[in-house]
Design a protein around this motif. Structure first.
Motif, short mmCIF file in Angstrom:
data_model
loop_
_atom_site.label_atom_id
_atom_site.label_comp_id
_atom_site.label_asym_id
_atom_site.label_seq_id
_atom_site.Cartn_x
_atom_site.Cartn_y
_atom_site.Cartn_z
N MET A 1 5.93 -3.87 -7.95
CA MET A 1 7.29 -3.55 -8.35
C MET A 1 8.21 -3.80 -7.16
O MET A 1 7.95 -3.34 -6.06
CB MET A 1 7.36 -2.09 -8.80
CG MET A 1 8.73 -1.68 -9.29
SD MET A 1 8.73 -0.06 -10.05
CE MET A 1 7.84 -0.40 -11.55
N PHE A 3 11.24 -3.04 -4.98
CA PHE A 3 12.13 -1.92 -4.73
C PHE A 3 13.40 -2.35 -4.01
O PHE A 3 14.19 -1.52 -3.63
CB PHE A 3 11.41 -0.84 -3.90
CG PHE A 3 10.38 -0.11 -4.68
CD1 PHE A 3 10.72 0.86 -5.59
CD2 PHE A 3 9.04 -0.43 -4.54
CE1 PHE A 3 9.76 1.52 -6.34
CE2 PHE A 3 8.07 0.22 -5.27
CZ PHE A 3 8.44 1.21 -6.17
N VAL A 14 11.98 4.65 -11.38
CA VAL A 14 11.47 4.04 -10.15
C VAL A 14 11.43 5.07 -9.03
O VAL A 14 10.41 5.28 -8.38
CB VAL A 14 12.33 2.81 -9.74
CG1 VAL A 14 11.91 2.28 -8.38
CG2 VAL A 14 12.24 1.72 -10.79
#
Length: 182
Positions: A1, A3, A14
């Motif tokens: 993922m 960020f 998240v």
């Protein structure tokens, strides 16, 4: 993922991965506002957990109650709280496993009182997550003069007897960190 997406703001699903919430935890969103984090927190702690949506603005507490009802968040309770008053958080001492303070620290006039009050309701070893603006971002966030830097926020927490645990990415215009109550 990823960020570090350009222009990314705080995304509850998240950012909450950094909270390390477990099934059955009790957590409070201090300054819950419109309930931006409530669905994420509710799911994370599960049906045996408890989420408290703490808010000072009474009309928002009423709107939170309606949002909670319409969203069927059975483990979430709205609570009117004044973070800046001793015993202003209407929870007993040592109640919470986790607290979150999102985009609220810069707004508090009595920061030390508020942090002491949050510490009061956290269990020994409980974690407080502080997420706030790292810049004004062209006036979208707080006025430049109202921005509290991560270093200032960390120092305020340490003054109130929290121990710094870790920091994390909370968005392109925010910082996030966790402190622990001893």
């Amino acid at each position: 993922m990823n960020f570090a997406l350009p222009g990314r703001f705080v995304i509850p699903d998240v950012v909450a991965t950094h909270f390390h919430l477990k099934e059955g935890d009790s957590v409070a969103d201090f300054g819950a506002g419109n309930g931006f984090f409530l669905k994420t927190l509710s799911t994370a702690v599960g049906p045996n957990g408890k989420v408290f949506a703490c808010e000072i603005q009474k009309p928002l507490v009423e709107k939170l109650g309606e949002f909670i009802r319409l969203s069927s968040l059975l483990n979430v309770s709205p609570i009117w709280c004044d973070l800046e008053e001793v015993s202003g958080i209407k929870l007993p001492n040592d109640t919470l496993d986790v607290g979150i303070l999102v985009n609220t620290l810069f707004q508090l006039e009595e920061k030390a009182v508020a942090l002491a009050e949050m510490r009061r309701v956290l269990k020994r070893g409980g974690i407080l997550h502080v997420i706030d603006w790292s810049e004004s971002f062209g006036g979208l966030g707080p006025q430049t003069s109202d921005v509290i830097t991560k270093e200032q926020a960390t120092a305020l927490c340490e003054t109130e007897q929290f121990i710094f645990e870790r920091d994390y990415q909370a968005g392109d215009h925010h910082y996030g960190f966790a402190v622990r109550k001893l």
